[in-house]
Design a protein around this motif. Structure first.
Motif, PDB file in Angstrom:
ATOM      1  N   TYR A   1      61.673  38.799  33.130  1.00  0.00           N
ATOM      2  CA  TYR A   1      61.034  38.478  31.849  1.00  0.00           C
ATOM      3  C   TYR A   1      59.506  38.590  31.886  1.00  0.00           C
ATOM      4  N   GLY A   2      58.967  39.330  32.840  1.00  0.00           N
ATOM      5  CA  GLY A   2      57.516  39.494  32.887  1.00  0.00           C
ATOM      6  C   GLY A   2      56.819  38.830  34.041  1.00  0.00           C
ATOM      7  N   GLY A   3      57.568  38.096  34.876  1.00  0.00           N
ATOM      8  CA  GLY A   3      56.991  37.534  36.087  1.00  0.00           C
ATOM      9  C   GLY A   3      56.139  36.306  35.857  1.00  0.00           C
ATOM     10  N   PHE A   4      55.615  35.757  36.966  1.00  0.00           N
ATOM     11  CA  PHE A   4      54.782  34.562  36.928  1.00  0.00           C
ATOM     12  C   PHE A   4      53.688  34.695  37.958  1.00  0.00           C
ATOM     13  N   ASP A   5      52.462  34.338  37.573  1.00  0.00           N
ATOM     14  CA  ASP A   5      51.312  34.342  38.473  1.00  0.00           C
ATOM     15  C   ASP A   5      50.480  33.109  38.135  1.00  0.00           C
ATOM     16  N   HIS A   6      50.164  32.279  39.125  1.00  0.00           N
ATOM     17  CA  HIS A   6      49.495  31.008  38.809  1.00  0.00           C
ATOM     18  C   HIS A   6      48.070  31.226  38.297  1.00  0.00           C
ATOM     19  N   ASN A   7      47.406  32.316  38.710  1.00  0.00           N
ATOM     20  CA  ASN A   7      46.071  32.587  38.174  1.00  0.00           C
ATOM     21  C   ASN A   7      46.142  32.940  36.687  1.00  0.00           C
ATOM     22  N   VAL A   8      47.131  33.731  36.324  1.00  0.00           N
ATOM     23  CA  VAL A   8      47.329  34.058  34.906  1.00  0.00           C
ATOM     24  C   VAL A   8      47.720  32.802  34.134  1.00  0.00           C
ATOM     25  N   GLN A   9      48.551  31.966  34.745  1.00  0.00           N
ATOM     26  CA  GLN A   9      48.952  30.731  34.073  1.00  0.00           C
ATOM     27  C   GLN A   9      47.749  29.825  33.833  1.00  0.00           C
ATOM     28  N   THR A  10      46.844  29.756  34.795  1.00  0.00           N
ATOM     29  CA  THR A  10      45.610  28.988  34.596  1.00  0.00           C
ATOM     30  C   THR A  10      44.852  29.510  33.384  1.00  0.00           C
ATOM     31  N   PHE A  11      44.744  30.825  33.280  1.00  0.00           N
ATOM     32  CA  PHE A  11      44.043  31.431  32.147  1.00  0.00           C
ATOM     33  C   PHE A  11      44.755  31.106  30.841  1.00  0.00           C
ATOM     34  N   ARG A  12      46.077  31.149  30.839  1.00  0.00           N
ATOM     35  CA  ARG A  12      46.832  30.832  29.631  1.00  0.00           C
ATOM     36  C   ARG A  12      46.668  29.358  29.254  1.00  0.00           C
TER      37      ARG A  12
ATOM     38  N   HIS B   1      37.487  35.300  39.960  1.00  0.00           N
ATOM     39  CA  HIS B   1      36.628  34.717  40.988  1.00  0.00           C
ATOM     40  C   HIS B   1      36.861  35.348  42.357  1.00  0.00           C
ATOM     41  N   ASN B   2      38.038  35.964  42.540  1.00  0.00           N
ATOM     42  CA  ASN B   2      38.314  36.642  43.811  1.00  0.00           C
ATOM     43  C   ASN B   2      37.979  38.125  43.782  1.00  0.00           C
ATOM     44  N   GLY B   3      37.444  38.616  42.672  1.00  0.00           N
ATOM     45  CA  GLY B   3      37.056  40.018  42.603  1.00  0.00           C
ATOM     46  C   GLY B   3      37.622  40.712  41.381  1.00  0.00           C
ATOM     47  N   PRO B   4      37.308  42.014  41.217  1.00  0.00           N
ATOM     48  CA  PRO B   4      37.816  42.781  40.070  1.00  0.00           C
ATOM     49  C   PRO B   4      39.341  42.747  40.018  1.00  0.00           C
ATOM     50  N   VAL B   5      39.896  42.797  38.806  1.00  0.00           N
ATOM     51  CA  VAL B   5      41.347  42.641  38.662  1.00  0.00           C
ATOM     52  C   VAL B   5      41.993  43.777  37.868  1.00  0.00           C
ATOM     53  N   THR B   6      41.265  44.862  37.619  1.00  0.00           N
ATOM     54  CA  THR B   6      41.832  45.924  36.779  1.00  0.00           C
ATOM     55  C   THR B   6      43.114  46.502  37.364  1.00  0.00           C
ATOM     56  N   GLU B   7      43.210  46.527  38.690  1.00  0.00           N
ATOM     57  CA  GLU B   7      44.419  47.104  39.292  1.00  0.00           C
ATOM     58  C   GLU B   7      45.641  46.231  39.068  1.00  0.00           C
ATOM     59  N   LYS B   8      45.445  44.974  38.656  1.00  0.00           N
ATOM     60  CA  LYS B   8      46.559  44.063  38.417  1.00  0.00           C
ATOM     61  C   LYS B   8      47.080  44.128  36.989  1.00  0.00           C
ATOM     62  N   LEU B   9      46.337  44.753  36.083  1.00  0.00           N
ATOM     63  CA  LEU B   9      46.679  44.692  34.669  1.00  0.00           C
ATOM     64  C   LEU B   9      47.992  45.391  34.338  1.00  0.00           C
TER      65      LEU B   9
ATOM     66  N   TRP C   1      50.667  40.118  34.352  1.00  0.00           N
ATOM     67  CA  TRP C   1      49.271  40.101  33.921  1.00  0.00           C
ATOM     68  C   TRP C   1      49.101  40.591  32.491  1.00  0.00           C
ATOM     69  N   SER C   2      50.183  40.742  31.751  1.00  0.00           N
ATOM     70  CA  SER C   2      50.087  41.262  30.390  1.00  0.00           C
ATOM     71  C   SER C   2      49.255  40.353  29.491  1.00  0.00           C
ATOM     72  N   ALA C   3      49.303  39.040  29.728  1.00  0.00           N
ATOM     73  CA  ALA C   3      48.525  38.108  28.909  1.00  0.00           C
ATOM     74  C   ALA C   3      47.031  38.357  29.074  1.00  0.00           C
ATOM     75  N   ILE C   4      46.626  38.742  30.277  1.00  0.00           N
ATOM     76  CA  ILE C   4      45.209  39.017  30.523  1.00  0.00           C
ATOM     77  C   ILE C   4      44.809  40.311  29.820  1.00  0.00           C
ATOM     78  N   ALA C   5      45.649  41.326  29.928  1.00  0.00           N
ATOM     79  CA  ALA C   5      45.347  42.604  29.277  1.00  0.00           C
ATOM     80  C   ALA C   5      45.227  42.421  27.763  1.00  0.00           C
ATOM     81  N   GLU C   6      46.118  41.618  27.180  1.00  0.00           N
ATOM     82  CA  GLU C   6      46.086  41.388  25.734  1.00  0.00           C
ATOM     83  C   GLU C   6      44.819  40.632  25.320  1.00  0.00           C
ATOM     84  N   PHE C   7      44.437  39.611  26.084  1.00  0.00           N
ATOM     85  CA  PHE C   7      43.238  38.846  25.756  1.00  0.00           C
ATOM     86  C   PHE C   7      41.999  39.722  25.901  1.00  0.00           C
ATOM     87  N   ASP C   8      41.966  40.512  26.974  1.00  0.00           N
ATOM     88  CA  ASP C   8      40.800  41.353  27.247  1.00  0.00           C
ATOM     89  C   ASP C   8      40.606  42.407  26.162  1.00  0.00           C
ATOM     90  N   ALA C   9      41.715  42.867  25.567  1.00  0.00           N
ATOM     91  CA  ALA C   9      41.609  43.861  24.498  1.00  0.00           C
ATOM     92  C   ALA C   9      40.871  43.295  23.284  1.00  0.00           C
TER      93      ALA C   9
END
Length: 390
Positions: free
Chosen positions: A120-131, A159-167, A172-180
């Motif tokens: 269903y899209g996975g889980f990442d605690h850094n993305v969850q913090t952002f959400r 904070h750990n560095g660039p994240v474009t490769e994770k998008l 990480w879809s929530a981050i890509a949507e917010f960044d757009a």
């Protein structure tokens, strides 16, 4: 001791890029200090008091929880930032926020939610913090989330560095949507203050996991003698104070190791800033490497220390047994809520309605991720154990 002058590459709160939703400025606080206060007052921050660092919260009140860990990270980050001439409020704010998205039971909980959310899209605690800080906290009439400044949001997610490769990752879809909608410059490094928060996290957990591991009886001070960094420090403390009790030896050794790591970061960061002629906050972002960092020798020593902790603490059979129990608790609750969403609390059941399966799974995941260790154990017992009916 006088603090150094403001570094030319420090973030300036007066020049903040502002908030996604415009608000009047505070009369008494900088934008970054206001962000800090919003995080401290959030529900997610309070829940950290009973979320696992390594030991489940009910196992003893002397061990670190996510809350005490976050406070220790914030203290180190603030001290480091002040010593570097950076904005201490921003560094502290990012440090306080960095673990808000962690589910109950530490990394065991994160691993299990990733397994359950894989379809269903996975889980990442850094993305969850952002959400949490942009959506899930609901405290204000005009917006969801905390409406934090651009600089704080940038630091939270990279904070750990660039994240474009994770998008491209589904998680990480929530981050890509917010960044757009609100460009966070995901291809660059974050501010020096955000990098300080990341290093403060490393300093805190390496030292305090040693402290907790000894307290828990998973290893003793003598077994640390041959471990780089901490071993020589333990030997020196015993040489300096031959008659003190082991508890004080442990605490003094941890204190000195924190000091050694802080000194190393200060020296290495100064070397890198001088070598790269860093003159502005944008220079920090445009480097092809981190500005705030440990030296190579320190990284090697920390690698050896982590190997010791991995074998003697993180994979100790007692910790493994707790991890196994924790994963079963979360897996069984997740599967039940997906099969029978009407057993969710009213608010969460309402959120799960009129959604496809992936949307319903995300609501279930958000509910579980927000639980404390103690609440997850009790909720599982209410759902699966008949004795609570008596």
């Amino acid at each position: 001791m006088a603090l150094p002058p403001r570094a030319p590459y420090a973030e300036d709160p007066a020049r903040s890029l502002g908030r996604k939703v415009q608000e009047p400025e505070s009369r008494t606080r900088t934008p970054f200090a206001r962000d800090r206060d919003r995080i401290i007052h959030s529900t997610a921050f309070r829940r950290l008091k009973e979320k696992t660092q390594v030991f489940v919260a009910h196992e003893g009140d002397h061990f670190r929880t996510r809350l005490t860990h976050s406070l220790e990270v914030a203290q180190i980050a603030r001290s480091l930032a002040a010593a570097m001439g950076l904005d201490a409020d921003l560094a502290e704010t990012i440090a306080l926020a960095h673990d808000l998205g962690h589910p109950p039971f530490g990394h065991a909980g994160e691993d299990e939610l990733q397994v359950q959310m894989e379809p269903y899209g996975g889980f990442d605690h850094n993305v969850q913090t952002f959400r949490v800080v942009t959506k899930l906290e609901r405290r204000y009439p005009r917006f969801d989330g905390l409406n934090l400044t651009w600089e704080t949001l940038e630091g939270v997610i990279k904070h750990n560095g660039p994240v474009t490769e994770k998008l491209a990752k589904p998680s990480w879809s929530a981050i890509a949507e917010f960044d757009a909608e609100y460009d966070l410059g995901l291809s660059t490094w974050a501010s020096a203050e955000a990098q300080v928060a990341a290093l403060a996290d490393d300093i805190a957990y390496n030292n305090h996991d040693v402290d907790d591991g000894v307290q828990a009886g998973l290893f003793d001070l003598d077994e640390l003698r041959d471990v780089p960094l901490i071993g020589p420090i333990v030997v020196q403390v015993r040489r300096d104070y031959p008659d003190i009790e082991p508890r004080i030896v442990r605490l003094e050794a941890v204190r000195r190791m924190i000091g050694a790591m802080v000194d190393d970061v200060l020296a290495e960061t100064h070397r890198r800033a001088t070598e790269a002629k860093v003159a502005s906050a944008e220079d920090v972002r445009n480097l092809d490497h981190a500005l705030v960092a440990f030296s190579r020798d320190m990284l090697e020593d920390l690698g050896r220390l982590r190997e010791f902790l991995m074998s003697r603490m993180y994979r100790h059979w007692k910790v493994n047994r707790t991890r196994s129990q924790a994963r079963r608790i979360l897996a069984e609750m997740f599967q039940l809520f997906m099969a029978e969403p009407d057993v969710l609390p009213t608010e969460w059941f309402a959120r799960s309605q009129n959604r496809d399966e992936a949307g319903r799974a995300r609501v279930v995941c958000d509910y579980i991720a927000g639980m404390t260790d103690r609440f997850a154990i009790e909720e599982h017992r209410r759902l699966f154990h008949l004795d609570v009916w008596n």
